[in-house]
Design a protein around this motif. Structure first.
Motif, PDB file in Angstrom:
ATOM      1  N   ARG A 171       0.827  -1.209   0.000  1.00 50.03           N
ATOM      2  CA  ARG A 171       0.000   0.000   0.000  1.00 50.03           C
ATOM      3  C   ARG A 171       0.858   1.254   0.000  1.00 50.03           C
ATOM      4  NH1 ARG A 171      -3.013  -1.617   3.602  1.00 50.03           N
ATOM      5  NH2 ARG A 171      -1.951  -0.734   5.421  1.00 50.03           N
ATOM      6  N   ARG A 172       1.931   1.241   0.784  1.00 48.43           N
ATOM      7  CA  ARG A 172       2.817   2.408   0.837  1.00 48.43           C
ATOM      8  C   ARG A 172       3.492   2.634  -0.508  1.00 48.43           C
ATOM      9  NH1 ARG A 172       2.413   6.364   3.718  1.00 48.43           N
ATOM     10  NH2 ARG A 172       4.647   6.697   4.065  1.00 48.43           N
ATOM     11  N   ARG A 173       3.900   1.557  -1.169  1.00 45.80           N
ATOM     12  CA  ARG A 173       4.526   1.680  -2.482  1.00 45.80           C
ATOM     13  C   ARG A 173       3.530   2.239  -3.490  1.00 45.80           C
ATOM     14  NH1 ARG A 173       9.162  -0.663  -4.413  1.00 45.80           N
ATOM     15  NH2 ARG A 173       9.500  -0.214  -6.618  1.00 45.80           N
ATOM     16  N   GLN A 174       2.292   1.757  -3.414  1.00 41.51           N
ATOM     17  CA  GLN A 174       1.287   2.207  -4.359  1.00 41.51           C
ATOM     18  C   GLN A 174       0.916   3.663  -4.130  1.00 41.51           C
ATOM     19  OE1 GLN A 174       0.760   0.093  -6.668  1.00 41.51           O
ATOM     20  NE2 GLN A 174      -0.546   1.426  -7.875  1.00 41.51           N
ATOM     21  N   GLU A 175       0.876   4.095  -2.874  1.00 34.75           N
ATOM     22  CA  GLU A 175       0.551   5.485  -2.563  1.00 34.75           C
ATOM     23  C   GLU A 175       1.615   6.440  -3.098  1.00 34.75           C
ATOM     24  OE1 GLU A 175      -1.899   4.634   1.612  1.00 34.75           O
ATOM     25  OE2 GLU A 175       0.172   5.356   1.658  1.00 34.75           O
ATOM     26  N   ALA A 176       2.838   5.947  -3.196  1.00 35.27           N
ATOM     27  CA  ALA A 176       3.937   6.789  -3.668  1.00 35.27           C
ATOM     28  C   ALA A 176       4.020   6.840  -5.187  1.00 35.27           C
ATOM     29  CB  ALA A 176       5.267   6.272  -3.113  1.00 35.27           C
ATOM     30  N   ALA A 177       3.278   5.968  -5.870  1.00 37.12           N
ATOM     31  CA  ALA A 177       3.346   5.916  -7.334  1.00 37.12           C
ATOM     32  C   ALA A 177       2.560   7.071  -7.933  1.00 37.12           C
ATOM     33  CB  ALA A 177       2.800   4.591  -7.838  1.00 37.12           C
ATOM     34  N   PRO A 178       3.126   7.777  -8.908  1.00 29.64           N
ATOM     35  CA  PRO A 178       2.399   8.882  -9.542  1.00 29.64           C
ATOM     36  C   PRO A 178       1.293   8.365 -10.452  1.00 29.64           C
ATOM     37  CG  PRO A 178       4.502   8.536 -10.639  1.00 29.64           C
ATOM     38  CD  PRO A 178       4.480   7.602  -9.468  1.00 29.64           C
ATOM     39  N   VAL A 179       0.068   8.856 -10.252  1.00 29.73           N
ATOM     40  CA  VAL A 179      -1.039   8.460 -11.120  1.00 29.73           C
ATOM     41  C   VAL A 179      -1.680   9.665 -11.802  1.00 29.73           C
ATOM     42  CG1 VAL A 179      -1.580   6.366  -9.846  1.00 29.73           C
ATOM     43  CG2 VAL A 179      -2.666   8.514  -9.176  1.00 29.73           C
ATOM     44  N   GLY A 180      -1.262  10.878 -11.408  1.00 26.41           N
ATOM     45  CA  GLY A 180      -1.768  12.080 -12.072  1.00 26.41           C
ATOM     46  C   GLY A 180      -3.278  12.164 -12.030  1.00 26.41           C
ATOM     47  N   GLN A 181      -3.876  12.437 -13.179  1.00 26.35           N
ATOM     48  CA  GLN A 181      -5.320  12.587 -13.281  1.00 26.35           C
ATOM     49  C   GLN A 181      -6.006  11.304 -13.752  1.00 26.35           C
ATOM     50  OE1 GLN A 181      -6.793  15.487 -12.229  1.00 26.35           O
ATOM     51  NE2 GLN A 181      -4.694  15.903 -11.590  1.00 26.35           N
ATOM     52  N   ALA A 182      -5.372  10.168 -13.547  1.00 26.99           N
ATOM     53  CA  ALA A 182      -5.940   8.909 -14.019  1.00 26.99           C
ATOM     54  C   ALA A 182      -7.278   8.627 -13.331  1.00 26.99           C
ATOM     55  CB  ALA A 182      -4.970   7.761 -13.748  1.00 26.99           C
ATOM     56  N   LEU A 183      -8.239   8.137 -14.116  1.00 28.75           N
ATOM     57  CA  LEU A 183      -9.518   7.726 -13.560  1.00 28.75           C
ATOM     58  C   LEU A 183      -9.336   6.482 -12.695  1.00 28.75           C
ATOM     59  CD1 LEU A 183     -11.675   7.979 -16.829  1.00 28.75           C
ATOM     60  CD2 LEU A 183     -11.590   9.642 -14.960  1.00 28.75           C
ATOM     61  N   ASP A 184     -10.212   6.303 -11.701  1.00 26.18           N
ATOM     62  CA  ASP A 184     -10.214   5.045 -10.981  1.00 26.18           C
ATOM     63  C   ASP A 184     -11.110   4.056 -11.735  1.00 26.18           C
ATOM     64  OD1 ASP A 184     -12.848   5.710 -10.362  1.00 26.18           O
ATOM     65  OD2 ASP A 184     -12.409   6.277  -8.303  1.00 26.18           O
ATOM     66  N   TRP A 185     -11.233   2.840 -11.208  1.00 25.15           N
ATOM     67  CA  TRP A 185     -11.963   1.769 -11.892  1.00 25.15           C
ATOM     68  C   TRP A 185     -13.398   2.167 -12.210  1.00 25.15           C
ATOM     69  CZ3 TRP A 185     -11.070  -3.076 -13.914  1.00 25.15           C
ATOM     70  CH2 TRP A 185     -12.158  -3.933 -14.062  1.00 25.15           C
TER      71      TRP A 185
END
Length: 251
Positions: A171-185
């Motif tokens: 979860r910590r690794r994923q929170e640090a990943a840049p996703v910008g303005q990407a839509l969620d599912w």
């Protein structure tokens, strides 16, 4: 009626960004899957690969670039995602609609020989345990002796402490990943449903039974037991970060 390349390209690109929210080090995982396939098919003139739960072709298109001599059969239950993949990645694979775990899904692939590798990425965790067990058995039957099943997915660790720890690290690794303005599912699906070009595919989707959901995620050891019961001789993890793993099973 098909959709335009521009529409397919736009929604596949949004899908790619959306998936980065949920798959840790997604490109690295794809590379690891390709590494395993490359090793398992070394020396074969035209290896046969089958992708389970292919979506719009994220993994199939990468495997097609990495192993251009391979024949790839990509299967999914969703007509919207298949239409996007069939249009945007037309030459990457042969696209098949079938419901994994249902009776006859493997026969619907129309294979003319045994597969050398069966691959999947963040798809099989959606299957209830009974359907997953059937899918593993059918996949083993599709493979030649020495063939591999390569599954990149979420595999919770056994034991409460290890499960909490690996979940936290991921979860910590994923929170640090840049996703910008990407839509969620949910937002991706809601937005795609408003596109007039996708109306026919969504109408077909509405006619399909809703997929069943597992009661709870299966642990790594449970997956290993199901794979061995399905006929796989050896099972190993070749990559892991948190609960995300690439699991390889050999017939």
């Amino acid at each position: 009626m098909g959709i335009s390349m521009a529409t397919a390209e736009a929604w596949v690109e949004r899908w790619e960004r959306q998936q980065q929210r949920y798959a840790i080090d997604r490109e690295e995982r794809f590379d690891v899957i390709a590494d395993v396939v490359e090793h398992a098919t070394a020396g074969l003139a035209r290896p046969l690969l089958v992708e389970l739960g292919c979506g719009p072709g994220s993994l199939a298109s990468r495997l097609a670039r990495r192993t251009p001599n391979a024949e790839i059969v990509a299967v999914d239950r969703d007509p919207v995602l298949l239409e996007l993949g069939r249009t945007h990645h037309a030459d990457a694979a042969r696209w098949v609609e079938a419901v994994l775990g249902d009776a006859g899904w493997a026969g619907a692939l129309g294979l003319d020989r045994a597969a050398d590798a069966v691959v999947s990425s963040t798809a099989l965790h959606c299957l209830p345990e009974e359907a997953l067990a059937r899918t593993y058995r059918d996949a083993a039957a599709l493979l030649r002796p020495g063939g591999v099943l390569v599954n990149a997915d979420h595999f919770p660790s056994d034991g409460a402490l290890c499960s909490r720890l690996t979940a936290h690290v991921g979860r910590r690794r994923q929170e640090a990943a840049p996703v910008g303005q990407a839509l969620d599912w949910e937002s991706w699906w809601a937005a795609a449903a408003r596109d007039p070009e996708l109306a026919d595919a969504f109408a077909q989707r509405a006619l399909r039974p809703a997929p069943g959901d597992p009661d709870e995620p299966l642990t790594l050891s449970r997956h290993v037991r199901l794979l061995r019961a399905a006929g796989f001789r050896q099972v190993c993890t070749v990559w892991q970060y948190g609960q995300s793993r690439v699991l390889v099973a050999v017939t």
